[in-house]
Design a protein around this motif. Sequence first.
Motif, PDB file in Angstrom:
ATOM      1  N   VAL A   1       0.779  -1.429  -0.130  1.00  0.00           N
ATOM      2  CA  VAL A   1       0.011  -0.173  -0.133  1.00  0.00           C
ATOM      3  C   VAL A   1       0.929   1.105   0.070  1.00  0.00           C
ATOM      4  O   VAL A   1       1.649   1.506   0.815  1.00  0.00           O
ATOM      5  N   GLY A   2       0.655   2.041  -1.102  1.00  0.00           N
ATOM      6  CA  GLY A   2       1.478   3.163  -1.229  1.00  0.00           C
ATOM      7  C   GLY A   2       1.069   4.417   0.012  1.00  0.00           C
ATOM      8  O   GLY A   2      -0.105   4.375   0.314  1.00  0.00           O
ATOM      9  N   LEU A   3       1.918   5.442  -0.051  1.00  0.00           N
ATOM     10  CA  LEU A   3       1.690   6.491   0.671  1.00  0.00           C
ATOM     11  C   LEU A   3       0.688   7.278   0.261  1.00  0.00           C
ATOM     12  O   LEU A   3      -0.093   7.854   1.000  1.00  0.00           O
ATOM     13  N   GLU A   4       0.452   7.374  -1.105  1.00  0.00           N
ATOM     14  CA  GLU A   4      -0.652   8.269  -1.684  1.00  0.00           C
ATOM     15  C   GLU A   4      -2.129   7.603  -1.319  1.00  0.00           C
ATOM     16  O   GLU A   4      -3.194   8.219  -1.717  1.00  0.00           O
ATOM     17  N   SER A   5      -2.156   6.373  -1.002  1.00  0.00           N
ATOM     18  CA  SER A   5      -3.429   5.698  -0.439  1.00  0.00           C
ATOM     19  C   SER A   5      -3.969   6.367   0.766  1.00  0.00           C
ATOM     20  O   SER A   5      -4.926   6.122   1.177  1.00  0.00           O
ATOM     21  N   LEU A   6      -3.003   7.137   1.338  1.00  0.00           N
ATOM     22  CA  LEU A   6      -3.633   7.890   2.552  1.00  0.00           C
ATOM     23  C   LEU A   6      -4.863   8.859   2.347  1.00  0.00           C
ATOM     24  O   LEU A   6      -4.679   9.688   1.521  1.00  0.00           O
ATOM     25  N   LEU A   7      -5.929   8.711   3.034  1.00  0.00           N
ATOM     26  CA  LEU A   7      -6.835   9.740   2.926  1.00  0.00           C
ATOM     27  C   LEU A   7      -6.646  11.288   3.123  1.00  0.00           C
ATOM     28  O   LEU A   7      -6.997  12.000   2.140  1.00  0.00           O
ATOM     29  N   LEU A   8      -5.735  11.043   3.811  1.00  0.00           N
ATOM     30  CA  LEU A   8      -5.235  12.668   4.195  1.00  0.00           C
ATOM     31  C   LEU A   8      -4.508  13.194   3.110  1.00  0.00           C
ATOM     32  O   LEU A   8      -4.521  14.527   2.872  1.00  0.00           O
ATOM     33  N   LEU A   9      -4.153  12.421   2.187  1.00  0.00           N
ATOM     34  CA  LEU A   9      -3.174  12.746   0.852  1.00  0.00           C
ATOM     35  C   LEU A   9      -4.231  12.979  -0.299  1.00  0.00           C
ATOM     36  O   LEU A   9      -4.200  14.044  -0.912  1.00  0.00           O
ATOM     37  N   HIS A  10      -4.787  11.655  -0.523  1.00  0.00           N
ATOM     38  CA  HIS A  10      -5.454  11.836  -1.759  1.00  0.00           C
ATOM     39  C   HIS A  10      -7.002  12.449  -1.534  1.00  0.00           C
ATOM     40  O   HIS A  10      -7.576  12.985  -2.484  1.00  0.00           O
ATOM     41  N   GLY A  11      -7.470  12.414  -0.308  1.00  0.00           N
ATOM     42  CA  GLY A  11      -8.890  12.875  -0.032  1.00  0.00           C
ATOM     43  C   GLY A  11      -8.597  14.254   0.831  1.00  0.00           C
ATOM     44  O   GLY A  11      -9.661  14.478   1.662  1.00  0.00           O
ATOM     45  N   ALA A  12      -7.462  15.128   0.731  1.00  0.00           N
ATOM     46  CA  ALA A  12      -7.330  16.100   1.566  1.00  0.00           C
ATOM     47  C   ALA A  12      -8.336  17.191   1.759  1.00  0.00           C
ATOM     48  O   ALA A  12      -8.949  17.581   2.524  1.00  0.00           O
ATOM     49  N   GLU A  13      -8.808  17.441   0.208  1.00  0.00           N
ATOM     50  CA  GLU A  13     -10.023  18.334   0.026  1.00  0.00           C
ATOM     51  C   GLU A  13     -11.276  17.855   0.991  1.00  0.00           C
ATOM     52  O   GLU A  13     -11.953  18.952   1.427  1.00  0.00           O
ATOM     53  N   ARG A  14     -11.706  16.816   1.003  1.00  0.00           N
ATOM     54  CA  ARG A  14     -12.661  16.166   1.604  1.00  0.00           C
ATOM     55  C   ARG A  14     -12.497  16.472   2.916  1.00  0.00           C
ATOM     56  O   ARG A  14     -13.516  16.802   3.538  1.00  0.00           O
ATOM     57  N   VAL A  15     -11.466  15.930   3.418  1.00  0.00           N
ATOM     58  CA  VAL A  15     -11.439  16.218   5.103  1.00  0.00           C
ATOM     59  C   VAL A  15     -11.366  17.781   5.215  1.00  0.00           C
ATOM     60  O   VAL A  15     -12.051  17.930   6.330  1.00  0.00           O
ATOM     61  N   LEU A  16     -10.688  18.396   4.587  1.00  0.00           N
ATOM     62  CA  LEU A  16     -10.738  19.891   4.628  1.00  0.00           C
ATOM     63  C   LEU A  16     -12.259  20.240   4.657  1.00  0.00           C
ATOM     64  O   LEU A  16     -12.647  21.080   5.729  1.00  0.00           O
ATOM     65  N   GLN A  17     -12.940  19.975   3.955  1.00  0.00           N
ATOM     66  CA  GLN A  17     -14.389  20.389   3.752  1.00  0.00           C
ATOM     67  C   GLN A  17     -15.175  20.142   5.071  1.00  0.00           C
ATOM     68  O   GLN A  17     -16.004  20.818   5.421  1.00  0.00           O
ATOM     69  N   VAL A  18     -15.113  18.793   5.472  1.00  0.00           N
ATOM     70  CA  VAL A  18     -15.743  18.350   6.551  1.00  0.00           C
ATOM     71  C   VAL A  18     -15.119  19.368   7.898  1.00  0.00           C
ATOM     72  O   VAL A  18     -16.128  19.818   8.740  1.00  0.00           O
ATOM     73  N   HIS A  19     -14.031  19.554   7.749  1.00  0.00           N
ATOM     74  CA  HIS A  19     -13.654  20.459   9.118  1.00  0.00           C
ATOM     75  C   HIS A  19     -14.472  21.916   8.755  1.00  0.00           C
ATOM     76  O   HIS A  19     -14.822  22.457   9.759  1.00  0.00           O
ATOM     77  N   ILE A  20     -14.142  22.654   7.763  1.00  0.00           N
ATOM     78  CA  ILE A  20     -14.992  23.951   7.536  1.00  0.00           C
ATOM     79  C   ILE A  20     -16.200  23.815   7.837  1.00  0.00           C
ATOM     80  O   ILE A  20     -16.816  24.540   8.317  1.00  0.00           O
ATOM     81  N   GLU A  21     -17.030  22.633   7.454  1.00  0.00           N
ATOM     82  CA  GLU A  21     -18.321  22.599   7.896  1.00  0.00           C
ATOM     83  C   GLU A  21     -18.763  22.579   9.256  1.00  0.00           C
ATOM     84  O   GLU A  21     -19.345  23.423   9.944  1.00  0.00           O
ATOM     85  N   TYR A  22     -17.776  21.863   9.966  1.00  0.00           N
ATOM     86  CA  TYR A  22     -17.740  21.713  11.481  1.00  0.00           C
ATOM     87  C   TYR A  22     -17.620  23.169  12.123  1.00  0.00           C
ATOM     88  O   TYR A  22     -18.507  23.609  12.760  1.00  0.00           O
ATOM     89  N   ILE A  23     -16.691  23.912  11.561  1.00  0.00           N
ATOM     90  CA  ILE A  23     -16.387  25.240  11.846  1.00  0.00           C
ATOM     91  C   ILE A  23     -17.565  26.008  12.029  1.00  0.00           C
ATOM     92  O   ILE A  23     -17.969  26.749  12.838  1.00  0.00           O
ATOM     93  N   GLU A  24     -18.241  25.898  10.936  1.00  0.00           N
ATOM     94  CA  GLU A  24     -19.406  26.914  10.537  1.00  0.00           C
ATOM     95  C   GLU A  24     -20.515  26.571  11.427  1.00  0.00           C
ATOM     96  O   GLU A  24     -21.039  27.474  12.023  1.00  0.00           O
TER      97      GLU A  24
END
Lengths: 210, 936
Positions: free
Chosen positions: B79-102
């Motif tokens: 399993v490569g490094l790029e399989s991490l959600l934090l890397l390939h799905g960074a935008e999605r993770v970010l979005q959920v955070h922003i939503e929570y902040i809102e």
Amino acid sequence: MMAIRELKVCLLGDTGVGKSSIVCRFVQDHFDHNISPTIGASFMTKTVPCGNELHKFLIWDTAGQERFHSLAPMYYRGSAAAVIVYDITKQDSFHTLKKWVKELKEHGPENIVMAIAGNKCDLSDIREVPLKDAKEYAEFIGAIVVETSAKNAINIEELFQGISYKGLLARRPQLVALSLTMLCCCSLTNPSEVESRFLLHHLFSVCKIC
Amino acid sequence: MCSSEEASLLRLEEVFSAALAHINSLVLQPLLLTEPSDAWTRECLQLLQQLHQSSQRLWKVTEESRHSLRERLHHPDSVGLESLLLLHGAERVLQVHIEYIESYTNCMVARAFQGAAKQRSAHWRDQRKVLQQFLWAMGSVSLEGAVGPVLVQSLRQPLTHHVQQYVFLLLSLGDTIRENHPTRKLVVHAATLFGNLQSFMSQALDEAMATEALWPTLSSRLRDELCNPADRRLLQDSRDIPVTVSPLRADRVLLFRDSLVLLQGHHVHTFDLKLVWVDPGQDRDTLHVLTPEEEFSFCAKNPQGQVAWQRKVTQAVRQALCGKKDFPVMGADPEPPEPPACRCEAYTFQVEGRLCQATYEGEWCWGRPHGKGTLKWPDGRSHVGNFSQGLEHGFGICLVPQAAEDKFDCYKCHWREGSMCGYGICEYGTGDVYKGYFQEGLRHGFGVFESARTASQPCKYTGHWELGQRSGYGIGEDRDRGEHYIGMWQADQRHGLGVLVTQAGVCYQSCFQADKMVALSVPLCLFLLLLELLRPALSASPNPSPFPGSSVRPPRAQAGPCPPQFHLCPHRQLGLGAFPVESRWRGVYGPFWDFVQAGCPGDQQEALLGFHVQSSKELRKSQEYLCCERTPPEDSTDSIADLLEQLPQHREPGALQQYLKKALSNSLHPLGKLLRTLMLTFQATYSGVGANKHLQGLAQEEVKQHARELWAAYRGLLQVALQRRGQALEEDEDAETRDLQVHRLVLPLLLPSFYPELFTLYLLLHEREDSLYSQGITCLSLFPDTRLLEFLDVQKHLWPLKDLTLTTNQRDSLVRDKCFLSAIECLQKMITTVDPREKLEVLERTYREIEATVSRVLGQEHKLPMDDLLPLLIYVVSRARIQHLGAEIHLIRDMMDPTHTGGLYDFLLTALESCYEHIRKEDMQLHRVPSRWTAW
Ligand SMILES: Nc1nc2c(ncn2[C@@H]2O[C@H](COP(=O)(O)OP(=O)(O)O)[C@@H](O)[C@H]2O)c(=O)[nH]1
Ligand SMILES: [Mg+2]
């Protein structure tokens, strides 16, 4: 290029006096190269120089038969000139001519130039109409008169030249002086009997107009 | 191999996941158990529910990320490094955070925690210890005091810490990967994102805190008014950076995320930021603000304050238009991006005036409706179309409801600066329709008004208008009385010279004053009517002529002015001098020349030509979605620019003829449109009751004038086209060339459009002659060929007897329609065309056929003198049996190129006319002398 003036000329007269023959002679004698379309011998054109203009004669033949007389007004309306032909060997034809003149005076276009042609002058030995009668009558009505022979090509050119000049003068009196000098010059250079007779006649008519 | 950072990340996620679960059970679930007691607590509960959902989503994403990390740690080779959600799905993770902040800040601003906590204070007192322990475990300093802040802290603290760790670990992870490796880019990207998230979060929290702090400074009434919507945040307060406002007055200015609020005492003036334009004023100390209905300026104490306000307002407007906060947060850029000047918004006008209570939905520019849009008034009136500077300008459809339900006045028109100007179609609720030109909202120029069929006095007017009234030359049709008025109007009344045509065919010219005929009493009217009816009997008088049967065409009477003139002459023409043909339809040409003189501007093309829209019925049906669905001229090939481009490419005679033919048949071409309108006027004048023989002269000169005008119109367009190409303009042609083009080129192209009405007039005018001619034809048709030739005195040697392969006996008795067949068939082709020149060509070919036949008979070329030609032609004409030959001949003569006068075509036409006349009279002769052939 000289200006071209179109002159509608209508032929009137009894059947057999030689209307068609006169036109054929006039048109075909000097066969020019630009053949303009014709309707047989019924409609023909010929362009001749006159002064500083070119005159294009649009010659309309009419049917001479008595039964078609009533149709004549359609043909002579809008004519610049009418050539009324009689046969010098037939008194009757001269009589018909007078009737045509009368009709033209009454119903014809204003200022129509009338030219009387006493045709078949080659047959003067069996003449019935004296030249004097014709001249007097022509003078009286203010018409050009000339005895012609389509057969021998006598005075045919002159007949139409006369129409040309008279038409020109009638329309433009201011050109009278010019034309007079021109006529004089012509008479000096070409002092034939026929020509001078014609010129004299013109001078008369010009004087009358003025 | 896995780095230690990955292991740390996994631990981080595990801790965070556990923390979220903890928060959920410790804080959120109990908070959600509160029973809402009033509106405020109910709203709080709603916000908390949203927060709960956001937190659930955040937890899920964290679990996912944890899972991906564990997978990676267990199988580092597969399993490569790029399989991490934090890397390939960074935008999605970010979005959920922003939503929570809102959601979190929403709760914060609304003091939802405090509200909910108050309800069950006992519970929270018990839980306080646990909570504090929890926060302490998260690395926070413990909090003393009220429950509220503890809750607030407990919901934020873990998140802040978590994001901080993300950034730290991702950055170190990036360092472990060698340069240029593709995953390194991914890692750096994710680290940047979460870095940005940190500043975003802190800004969001700052704004929320400022907003939360704002409420206590306002009266409760103001607070209630301003606290909605929940995501409203204070961005700037004039208490922090003072500004004065003028000419509006405000003692406090609040800039929110969505609106600008001016407070003056208890009065609140709120401006939606989406419709706020900021114009940095000329002097650097003021800031101009444009809104749909107000215009005011801010003046700060110092330039710094000025810049701060301008920057804040501009940013807020831009973000309001985008519908979201900037991410990443804007730094202190010297040149922040400007919001667009043109926007698409809806707004309801409040200020008294034309637009009061009207809602505009559409494009705006600098505070004004500008572009496409819809304006709707509460009374049902609506305008859809183009706007400019706040006013209707360009194409527009306006619906005005009528008292009766489901009835609308529908104006499809061109507008200029708020009023109708140019071509328009108005369909009134009553069923009346106006199609024509407007000026300043009034009918002006040429136009056609037609009342509803059901109207009490159905009428139609085709003609000129001035300031909304019928004025100038026009045709009025009174459908009830079957009356037709052709003439001058003034102030909506018949006034001046006019020709009146009645259904009975009575036609007279008179002078009108204030709708009444002057100098014509009713009894006189009746008397004249009687005369008119008796006319056929009265007019059959013999005409004097030097030769029996000869006739001279009566000169056409010139119609003079008043008093009314009646004439017993059947050929009398009315209206000829009264309505000078040059100015008769001025109003039709006017808009065209205005257009040409303005250099054919593309945006005025529609105002000139009209447009294509659905009928008003369809419009009404789709009123909800009214949008200007019409074929835009700039998209089609008929844009005026293209058209002018093509125009000079077709100058050669053949190409020009083709071009004009196409242009005239195309209603989107200015020339085609002109022709269309002229056809309309022509039909209005000369069809129906107007089909009266006394109007033939009027019609005839009108058609010729149209040919002249259309040629001039073509020349006008050509000049503009040449000018556009930068070519030298054409010199004005001399009169002779112009006449030639008009008659040779334009008239034949135009004639088919007017032919039906025009020919009908000729038919009527020559009805009597034509019927006599028909009788003549019928009589002559009884003759066999040879008998007819004989009767017409055709010389025997010209008879084409070879054409008859019959016995002598049969020749004399039976044969019909065999001689000169080719000429007869040729002549019959005359009625297959409307072009006078073509008709004349047919006539010439007919002559050639006759000549050919005769030449064949004689075996040599023969030049026919008139003595022979006329009888032959009469023969051919009588056999060709062309109906209404008189009408044909006169039409040809009137429309013939005048340069043919005295020439060959004139001669042929005269010959034909003389045949016609002869046949017409021959009829009488036949009756007079029947013995001539019956003896045979
Ligand atoms: N001797 C002679 N015969 C002529 C003259 N002109 C015409 N003819 C003859 O007269 C007859 C009728 O001529 P035509 O031109 O048909 O007369 P139209 O009926 O007036 O057209 C023909 O036979 C011609 O040959 C002429 O100047 N002299
Ligand atoms: Mg002849």
